[in-house]
Write an enzyme that holds these catalytic residues in place. Structure first.
Site, PDB file in Angstrom:
ATOM      1  N   CYS A 152     -45.058  63.955 -50.780  1.00 12.51           N
ATOM      2  CA  CYS A 152     -43.709  64.468 -50.214  1.00 12.51           C
ATOM      3  C   CYS A 152     -43.997  64.722 -48.476  1.00 12.51           C
ATOM      4  O   CYS A 152     -43.105  64.477 -47.784  1.00 12.51           O
ATOM      5  CB  CYS A 152     -43.392  65.599 -50.580  1.00 12.51           C
ATOM      6  SG  CYS A 152     -44.559  66.826 -50.962  1.00 12.51           S
ATOM      7  N   HIS A 245     -39.984  70.380 -45.787  1.00 13.96           N
ATOM      8  CA  HIS A 245     -41.323  70.191 -45.430  1.00 13.96           C
ATOM      9  C   HIS A 245     -41.199  70.181 -43.798  1.00 13.96           C
ATOM     10  O   HIS A 245     -40.643  69.073 -43.437  1.00 13.96           O
ATOM     11  CB  HIS A 245     -42.226  69.382 -45.707  1.00 13.96           C
ATOM     12  CG  HIS A 245     -42.733  69.677 -47.041  1.00 13.96           C
ATOM     13  ND1 HIS A 245     -42.468  70.572 -47.753  1.00 13.96           N
ATOM     14  CD2 HIS A 245     -43.413  68.856 -48.085  1.00 13.96           C
ATOM     15  CE1 HIS A 245     -43.223  70.614 -49.015  1.00 13.96           C
ATOM     16  NE2 HIS A 245     -43.624  69.472 -49.325  1.00 13.96           N
TER      17      HIS A 245
HETATM   18  N1  NAP Z   1     -42.640  69.062 -56.097  1.00 16.64           N
HETATM   19  C1  NAP Z   1     -42.614  68.272 -55.002  1.00 16.64           C
HETATM   20  O1  NAP Z   1     -42.170  68.354 -53.921  1.00 16.64           O
HETATM   21  C2  NAP Z   1     -43.327  66.679 -55.126  1.00 16.64           C
HETATM   22  C3  NAP Z   1     -43.225  65.835 -54.469  1.00 16.64           C
HETATM   23  C4  NAP Z   1     -43.965  64.591 -54.509  1.00 16.64           C
HETATM   24  C5  NAP Z   1     -44.579  64.478 -55.805  1.00 16.64           C
HETATM   25  N2  NAP Z   1     -44.782  65.332 -56.551  1.00 16.64           N
HETATM   26  C6  NAP Z   1     -45.410  64.933 -57.727  1.00 16.64           C
HETATM   27  O2  NAP Z   1     -44.529  65.130 -58.948  1.00 16.64           O
HETATM   28  C7  NAP Z   1     -45.121  65.452 -60.029  1.00 16.64           C
HETATM   29  C8  NAP Z   1     -44.299  66.764 -60.727  1.00 16.64           C
HETATM   30  O3  NAP Z   1     -44.474  67.599 -59.833  1.00 16.64           O
HETATM   31  P1  NAP Z   1     -43.474  68.953 -59.981  1.00 16.64           P
HETATM   32  O4  NAP Z   1     -43.532  69.786 -58.784  1.00 16.64           O
HETATM   33  O5  NAP Z   1     -42.272  68.678 -60.568  1.00 16.64           O
HETATM   34  O6  NAP Z   1     -44.348  69.659 -61.104  1.00 16.64           O
HETATM   35  P2  NAP Z   1     -43.967  70.775 -62.348  1.00 16.64           P
HETATM   36  O7  NAP Z   1     -42.856  71.642 -61.507  1.00 16.64           O
HETATM   37  O8  NAP Z   1     -45.093  71.454 -62.694  1.00 16.64           O
HETATM   38  O9  NAP Z   1     -43.633  69.883 -63.342  1.00 16.64           O
HETATM   39  C9  NAP Z   1     -44.302  69.401 -64.276  1.00 16.64           C
HETATM   40  C10 NAP Z   1     -43.545  68.565 -65.561  1.00 16.64           C
HETATM   41  O10 NAP Z   1     -44.550  67.729 -66.166  1.00 16.64           O
HETATM   42  C11 NAP Z   1     -44.444  68.129 -67.716  1.00 16.64           C
HETATM   43  N3  NAP Z   1     -45.684  68.061 -68.182  1.00 16.64           N
HETATM   44  C12 NAP Z   1     -46.687  69.036 -67.647  1.00 16.64           C
HETATM   45  N4  NAP Z   1     -47.952  68.715 -68.529  1.00 16.64           N
HETATM   46  C13 NAP Z   1     -47.707  68.000 -69.328  1.00 16.64           C
HETATM   47  C14 NAP Z   1     -48.214  67.227 -70.383  1.00 16.64           C
HETATM   48  N5  NAP Z   1     -49.657  67.515 -70.568  1.00 16.64           N
HETATM   49  N6  NAP Z   1     -47.654  66.315 -71.012  1.00 16.64           N
HETATM   50  C15 NAP Z   1     -46.454  65.824 -70.744  1.00 16.64           C
HETATM   51  N7  NAP Z   1     -45.779  66.609 -69.922  1.00 16.64           N
HETATM   52  C16 NAP Z   1     -46.339  67.409 -69.081  1.00 16.64           C
HETATM   53  C17 NAP Z   1     -43.827  69.744 -67.562  1.00 16.64           C
HETATM   54  O11 NAP Z   1     -43.330  69.874 -68.859  1.00 16.64           O
HETATM   55  P3  NAP Z   1     -43.291  71.351 -69.443  1.00 16.64           P
HETATM   56  O12 NAP Z   1     -42.226  72.187 -68.696  1.00 16.64           O
HETATM   57  O13 NAP Z   1     -42.818  71.039 -70.815  1.00 16.64           O
HETATM   58  O14 NAP Z   1     -44.564  72.064 -69.250  1.00 16.64           O
HETATM   59  C18 NAP Z   1     -42.899  69.503 -66.446  1.00 16.64           C
HETATM   60  O15 NAP Z   1     -41.686  68.926 -66.878  1.00 16.64           O
HETATM   61  C19 NAP Z   1     -46.492  65.838 -59.590  1.00 16.64           C
HETATM   62  O16 NAP Z   1     -47.351  64.622 -59.854  1.00 16.64           O
HETATM   63  C20 NAP Z   1     -46.677  65.839 -58.357  1.00 16.64           C
HETATM   64  O17 NAP Z   1     -47.742  65.915 -57.433  1.00 16.64           O
HETATM   65  C21 NAP Z   1     -44.147  66.587 -56.449  1.00 16.64           C
END
Ligand code: NAP
Length: 360
Positions: A152, A245
């Site tokens: 991001c 950001h």
């Molecule tokens: N946040 C940002 O601004 C951003 C920007 C760019 C890229 N990213 C990337 O996007 C991805 C998601 O980020 P996020 O911020 O949305 O994370 P998050 O809020 O922690 O969400 C993670 C998601 O993945 C699921 N999950 C976790 N462990 C799992 C497993 N073992 N098997 C299957 N599903 C699982 C969770 O489900 P449950 O709710 O059921 O646990 C939840 O739906 C990451 O790789 C991150 O680096 C994030």
């Protein structure tokens, strides 16, 4: 045309929720499956999601059952695209299984960004990198594919860098970031750690910004990307802001550029999404602000027109000559980290692939 069925992996998370929100009423795509961890599977979306991105969970997904992250979950529906918002360690093998089974994976995770045959795609910046897809399919014997968006923070930075690189060349980039809390996912940073505070460390973030920039500005040379030959130094900080950001950027150009020239090339910058009029493309991907105290996350994170592209434009302000580097330009850049920096970007990537008939 009938809509293309899509699935969202990690639908309960910070980025997953943005996918759900942005895909409502999408003219080309329809959410037919949502997937998350074992903690959530088998339950209704509204029972488990800690919904934070808007006042209400969209009606269309409220009662949908959350499925396990597996190709089995997709079989009963007519699905072509899987949007992945999984933690990187989970995403790696799972995304490969989807691509092998014939699905187009548009990912937010870092797992495959370094793979030489997987493009990190930001369509205004490097649409030509989709030429890696046939190489990827051949290398891996896949009928599906994987494309990723960038980190991001890299996404906000790369937008102004691209026109500067094309017009004046770039030698060095030094960037200091002030990154929002939603970038840390859900539940994210504990409130007791961040209220009244700034945390001067985000694990692995600086390294990602430094190398992803080179791949994004690199040239496709027939079977791989040759990275750009520039130097990037990043310092990343977590601040007490919900979304958006902010980045303080110093660019040393190869040819000297005036402030007015930089403002002009940024304001006029357009890319393939604008030419193709993709549904999530902002009319102007970069908006130059002239007020001395902008951009600010609270006011500018929703930049982008039309309505479907809200949060997809990057705002750039405080463009000024540097006082240390003779060919140095300083600026402040803001982008919405879960829209342009994540879900919105991945949707735009999928739209580009559809427009190029790589998803049918
Ligand atoms: N946040 C940002 O601004 C951003 C920007 C760019 C890229 N990213 C990337 O996007 C991805 C998601 O980020 P996020 O911020 O949305 O994370 P998050 O809020 O922690 O969400 C993670 C998601 O993945 C699921 N999950 C976790 N462990 C799992 C497993 N073992 N098997 C299957 N599903 C699982 C969770 O489900 P449950 O709710 O059921 O646990 C939840 O739906 C990451 O790789 C991150 O680096 C994030």
């Amino acid at each position: 045309m009938s809509k293309i069925g899509v699935a969202v992996c990690g639908a309960t998370g910070s980025v997953g929720q943005r996918f759900i929100e942005l895909l409502q009423g999408h003219p080309w795509f329809e959410v037919k499956c949502i997937m998350a961890s074992e903690r959530s599977e088998g339950k209704k979306y509204s029972e488990v999601v800690q919904w934070i991105v808007s006042p209400r969970i969209p009606e269309a997904v409220k009662d949908m059952e959350i499925k396990p992250v597996s190709t089995e979950s997709l079989k009963s529906e007519d699905i072509r695209i899987v949007f992945s918002a999984l933690p990187a360690d989970v995403a790696g093998p799972v995304e490969e299984q989807f691509a092998k089974a014939g699905y187009a994976v548009s990912s937010n995770a870092a797992a495959h960004r370094k793979d030489p045959d997987v493009p990190i795609l930001i369509p205004e910046v490097n649409a030509e990198h989709i030429k890696l897809i046939p190489v990827q399919r051949k290398n891996r014997n896949w009928s599906g594919l994987i494309v990723t968006e960038a980190n991001c923070t890299t996404t906000g930075l790369i937008m102004p860098l691209k026109p500067i690189y094309e017009n004046f060349g770039i030698e060095k980039v030094i960037v200091t970031t002030m990154q929002a809390l939603s970038g840390a996912g859900i539940p994210g940073v504990p409130s007791m750690a961040i209220i009244d505070n700034v945390i001067p460390y985000i694990a692995n973030e600086e390294e990602k910004v430094e190398w992803e920039t080179l791949k994004l500005l690199g040239k496709f040379n027939g079977d791989k990307i040759t990275p750009a030959n520039i130097k990037v130094s990043a310092s990343c900080n977590r601040v007490f802001v919900l979304d958006g950001h902010l980045e303080s950027v110093l660019v040393e150009t190869s040819r000297k550029a005036s402030v007015e020239e930089i403002k002009k090339i940024l304001a006029e910058f357009k890319g393939e999404p604008q030419k193709l009029n993709l549904p999530t493309a902002p009319r102007n991907p970069i908006i130059v602000l002239n007020e001395p105290n902008r951009p600010q996350p609270r006011f500018d994170r929703w930049a982008g027109e039309p309505e479907r592209a809200k949060g997809m434009a990057v705002t750039v302000g405080r463009i000024r000559q540097d006082t240390v580097f003779e060919k140095g330009i300083k600026m402040t850049v803001l982008s919405h980290n879960t829209i342009r920096g994540a879900a919105g970007e991945s949707i735009l990537n999928a739209e580009l692939l559809v427009a190029h008939k790589l998803i049918q």
